[in-house]
Design an enzyme around this catalytic site. Structure first.
Site, PDB file in Angstrom:
ATOM      1  N   THR A   1     -12.473  27.492  30.745  1.00 27.28           N
ATOM      2  CA  THR A   1     -13.789  27.000  30.402  1.00 27.28           C
ATOM      3  C   THR A   1     -13.546  25.563  30.021  1.00 27.28           C
ATOM      4  OG1 THR A   1     -14.469  29.167  29.742  1.00 27.28           O
ATOM      5  CG2 THR A   1     -15.566  27.374  28.612  1.00 27.28           C
TER       6      THR A   1
ATOM      7  N   THR B   1     -18.587  26.902  31.826  1.00 30.28           N
ATOM      8  CA  THR B   1     -17.519  27.760  32.338  1.00 30.28           C
ATOM      9  C   THR B   1     -17.828  28.413  33.677  1.00 30.28           C
ATOM     10  OG1 THR B   1     -16.064  29.595  31.718  1.00 30.28           O
ATOM     11  CG2 THR B   1     -18.368  29.854  31.169  1.00 30.28           C
TER      12      THR B   1
ATOM     13  N   ASN C   1     -15.923  31.158  33.834  1.00 28.31           N
ATOM     14  CA  ASN C   1     -15.164  32.220  33.182  1.00 28.31           C
ATOM     15  C   ASN C   1     -13.669  31.966  33.397  1.00 28.31           C
ATOM     16  OD1 ASN C   1     -14.666  34.342  31.534  1.00 28.31           O
ATOM     17  ND2 ASN C   1     -14.830  35.898  33.114  1.00 28.31           N
TER      18      ASN C   1
ATOM     19  N   ASP D   1     -17.621  39.329  31.539  1.00 30.28           N
ATOM     20  CA  ASP D   1     -17.942  39.196  30.111  1.00 30.28           C
ATOM     21  C   ASP D   1     -18.868  40.303  29.613  1.00 30.28           C
ATOM     22  OD1 ASP D   1     -16.338  37.094  29.467  1.00 30.28           O
ATOM     23  OD2 ASP D   1     -17.888  35.563  29.557  1.00 30.28           O
TER      24      ASP D   1
ATOM     25  N   SER E   1     -21.243  35.938  25.374  1.00 26.12           N
ATOM     26  CA  SER E   1     -20.258  34.861  25.476  1.00 26.12           C
ATOM     27  C   SER E   1     -19.608  34.614  24.121  1.00 26.12           C
ATOM     28  CB  SER E   1     -20.973  33.587  25.937  1.00 26.12           C
ATOM     29  OG  SER E   1     -20.107  32.480  25.863  1.00 26.12           O
ATOM     30  N   SER E   2     -18.477  33.908  24.146  1.00 31.03           N
ATOM     31  CA  SER E   2     -17.856  33.460  22.900  1.00 31.03           C
ATOM     32  C   SER E   2     -17.948  31.941  22.753  1.00 31.03           C
ATOM     33  CB  SER E   2     -16.377  33.853  22.873  1.00 31.03           C
ATOM     34  OG  SER E   2     -16.243  35.238  22.992  1.00 31.03           O
TER      35      SER E   2
ATOM     36  N   GLY F   1     -11.310  28.976  25.936  1.00 30.81           N
ATOM     37  CA  GLY F   1     -10.326  29.925  25.422  1.00 30.81           C
ATOM     38  C   GLY F   1     -10.837  31.351  25.300  1.00 30.81           C
ATOM     39  N   GLY F   2     -11.989  31.648  25.934  1.00 31.62           N
ATOM     40  CA  GLY F   2     -12.505  33.012  25.899  1.00 31.62           C
ATOM     41  C   GLY F   2     -12.710  33.471  24.468  1.00 31.62           C
TER      42      GLY F   2
HETATM   43  O1  DON Z   1     -18.334  32.911  27.837  1.00 31.67           O
HETATM   44  C1  DON Z   1     -17.222  33.268  27.472  1.00 31.67           C
HETATM   45  O2  DON Z   1     -16.970  33.631  26.345  1.00 31.67           O
HETATM   46  C2  DON Z   1     -16.083  33.214  28.475  1.00 31.67           C
HETATM   47  N1  DON Z   1     -16.584  33.383  29.812  1.00 31.67           N
HETATM   48  C3  DON Z   1     -15.353  31.919  28.315  1.00 31.67           C
HETATM   49  C4  DON Z   1     -14.163  31.826  29.229  1.00 31.67           C
HETATM   50  C5  DON Z   1     -13.151  30.866  28.779  1.00 31.67           C
HETATM   51  O3  DON Z   1     -13.258  30.238  27.768  1.00 31.67           O
HETATM   52  C6  DON Z   1     -11.938  30.761  29.622  1.00 31.67           C
HETATM   53  N2  DON Z   1     -11.101  29.702  29.136  1.00 31.67           N
HETATM   54  N3  DON Z   1     -10.009  29.629  28.866  1.00 31.67           N
END
Ligand code: DON
Length: 572
Positions: A383, A401, A403, A425, A454-455, A475-476
């Protein structure tokens, strides 16, 4: 009284000292000049790529405001940073204008209308491995183009097509790959080849090398069409047709109706107080704002009112708070257009105090002993973030993102851009972890037209009516804890932003019951002490990638770009 003050002061110094001790040096990419720290008395742009940063600054120099710059940066990142920058994905933009008004733009992807709860399960009810992650079925309806359009309609000063022009030029003329980009493209080469029928610009016969030129002719033409005809071109026009043709070719379920129905939404930002300041963040369908405010509110009971202890104790405490907050996330959070998220209770001070019961400062509470809080009546790594401040004080914090790296890996034939794999997600089966190990239940189950939880946590901290910190991260699941950590380090421990950004990070998300720390970056003694307290410590690859801006009392502005990537800051 004085004794306790001195004790707190000494504790603070010890914490800062220990955290500093965990620091390591950055690596810097080429072939473009990268600036990790920039200072200015006015405006600042910090993004994941030096060319995108440059474009943001150029837009400000031409008289554009922070939103104009953000729109231009979003389109530029779609070209120069295809791993996450996008027009085939979505995100969130948080804006604080010069009058202090705040707004939150949700351009998150949605499930296609043909999606359903068990889409990724086989006839035995088992998850089909990889189906929600790679290929055409993993794609949500993209929101980025409508998001940029709506932001521009409400706030923009410069003409729309001027904001896209730099991205069009870069796509057509080509960009030079940094060493990190070359390595990332090489790492995904086989999957990209398998998923796509024809040739795509992202793979060539031999592996990419640093400095190779990546030309994206079709993407340039797509961006030009969007520049000329606006958001409708993407959702109703030629690009929409190409996108649906691509989806059908690969067995996906996206239709023209899905695209025609897509709307980004303006939402009420979440606002809470921490350390005497206002913390503004993203509401659902992100879990980021709720979780961050829960963490900060809980933290005040310890770091402010009680002895914070040593570095190890601080990490321990953060971990204990994180497991409880992520347990709530799993149960209660989802798209507010579909489920009733009990926000008031989740952010209620008494509820949060109740959640802290059972925390011990000398030992862990295993995650198996923690459940989401009881709410009466309730049924039931790639992201990118950028931060922008303009000379008038308008602040924009955007996380966007696809994802995972290059999303679904599907490139729209004839249109040249990657499609997201945001469907992962959703909670594809109750209690089954997604790519990030996050679990969820009914609140985040797949439903047609629903936004996946989402995060992403784009955040702006305001002090005495002035922006103090603009922050966010990829960073998910680790985004929330990364933003939490930066806020603690800067606001509570008094660290300089660049130092805070460079520091090693820690993360816990309830399940798995694991305390993640950045590979080789934390002193073995610290790890040993944490293990001794009962934490299951696992070292892993970098956690988060923060591009943030700090504004001093005297108005001087510091941009801090994360040393973990090619991220670059520039003032104006
Ligand atoms: O929306 C979210 O929480 C995830 N799709 C974000 C993905 C993400 O940060 C990947 N990065 N390292």
């Amino acid at each position: 009284m004085i004794k306790s003050f001195i004790l707190k002061y000494i504790t603070l110094i010890i914490i800062i000292f220990l955290w500093q001790g965990c620091r390591q040096q950055a690596t810097v990419g080429e072939p473009y000049a990268i600036q990790k720290v920039a200072r200015s008395s006015q405006a600042m742009v910090v993004t994941a790529h030096p060319l995108a940063t440059e474009i943001g600054v150029e837009i400000l120099e031409r008289g554009g405001n922070a939103v104009d710059a953000a729109v231009a940066v979003q389109f530029a990142l779609a070209v120069v940073y295809p791993i996450a920058g996008n027009i085939g994905g979505g995100g969130f933009m948080l804006i604080r204008d010069t009058s202090g008004e705040t707004s939150a733009l949700d351009f998150r992807e949605k499930a296609p209308m043909a999606a359903y709860r068990d889409l990724y399960l086989d006839s035995m009810g088992q998850v089909v491995e990889g189906m929600s992650i790679t290929g055409h079925l993993s794609v949500g309806v993209p929101g980025a183009v409508d998001g940029m359009w709506k932001a521009h309609q409400r706030y923009g000063r410069l003409p729309w097509n001027e904001l896209l022009a730099p991205a069009v030029a870069l796509a057509s003329e080509g960009i030079l790959l940094t060493s990190q980009e070359a390595a990332e493209l090489n790492a995904e080469r086989e999957v990209i080849r398998t998923v796509n029928a024809g040739p795509v610009p992202f793979i060539q016969d031999i592996p990419w090398r640093t400095g190779d030129r990546l030309v994206q002719t079709e993407l340039g033409a797509t961006l030009q069409r969007i520049a000329d005809a606006g958001r409708d071109e993407f959702y109703l026009g030629e690009t929409a047709r190409l996108l649906v043709r691509e989806s059908e070719r690969g067995g996906g379920i996206l239709t023209m109706d899905d695209l025609a129905a897509y709307e980004a939404h303006w939402r009420e930002p979440l606002i809470g107080r921490f350390h005497g300041m206002e913390v503004i963040s993203m509401p659902p369908p992100s879990s980021g704002g709720v979780a961050l405010l829960q963490l900060l509110k809980a933290t005040e009971h310890y770091l402010i009112d009680r002895d914070a202890g040593t570095c190890v104790q601080t990490v321990h405490l953060m971990t204990e708070l994180e497991r409880r907050v992520y347990a709530d996330r799993a149960k209660y959070l989802g798209d507010p257009d579909f489920v009733d998220v009990p926000m008031q209770i989740l952010l209620d001070s008494q509820y949060i105090i109740d959640r802290l019961r059972g925390i011990r400062l000398d030992t862990v509470t295993p995650s198996s002993e923690i459940q989401a809080g009881l709410i009466p009546g309730y049924e039931s790594d790639q992201t990118t973030h950028f931060s922008i401040l303009d000379a008038d004080g308008m602040a924009v914090s955007t996380t966007t993102t696809l994802n995972l790296a290059y999303g679904s890996k599907v490139v729209v034939e004839g249109a040249g851009f990657f499609l997201n794999n945001e469907m992962d997600d959703f909670s594809i089966k109750p209690g089954v972890p997604n790519y990030f190990g996050l679990i969820g239940y009914a609140a985040n189950a797949i439903e047609p037209g629903k936004r996946m939880l989402s995060s992403m946590t784009p955040t702006i901290v305001v002090d005495h009516e002035k922006p103090r910190l603009i922050v966010g991260s990829p960073g998910g699941s680790k985004i929330i804890t990364t933003v939490y950590q930066i806020i603690l380090q800067t606001l509570v421990f008094g660290q300089d932003l660049p130092d805070a950004v460079a520091m090693p990070r820690y993360h816990h998300q309830w399940r798995p019951d694991t305390l993640f720390v950045e590979n080789g970056r934390v002193h073995p003694d610290t790890l040993e002490q944490l293990r001794h307290m009962g934490h299951r410590v696992v070292e892993r690859t970098p956690i988060g990638r923060v591009d943030a801006i700090w504004i001093d009392d005297n108005g001087s502005v510091t941009g801090a770009a994360d040393p973990r990537g090619d991220d670059s800051a520039k003032g104006h």
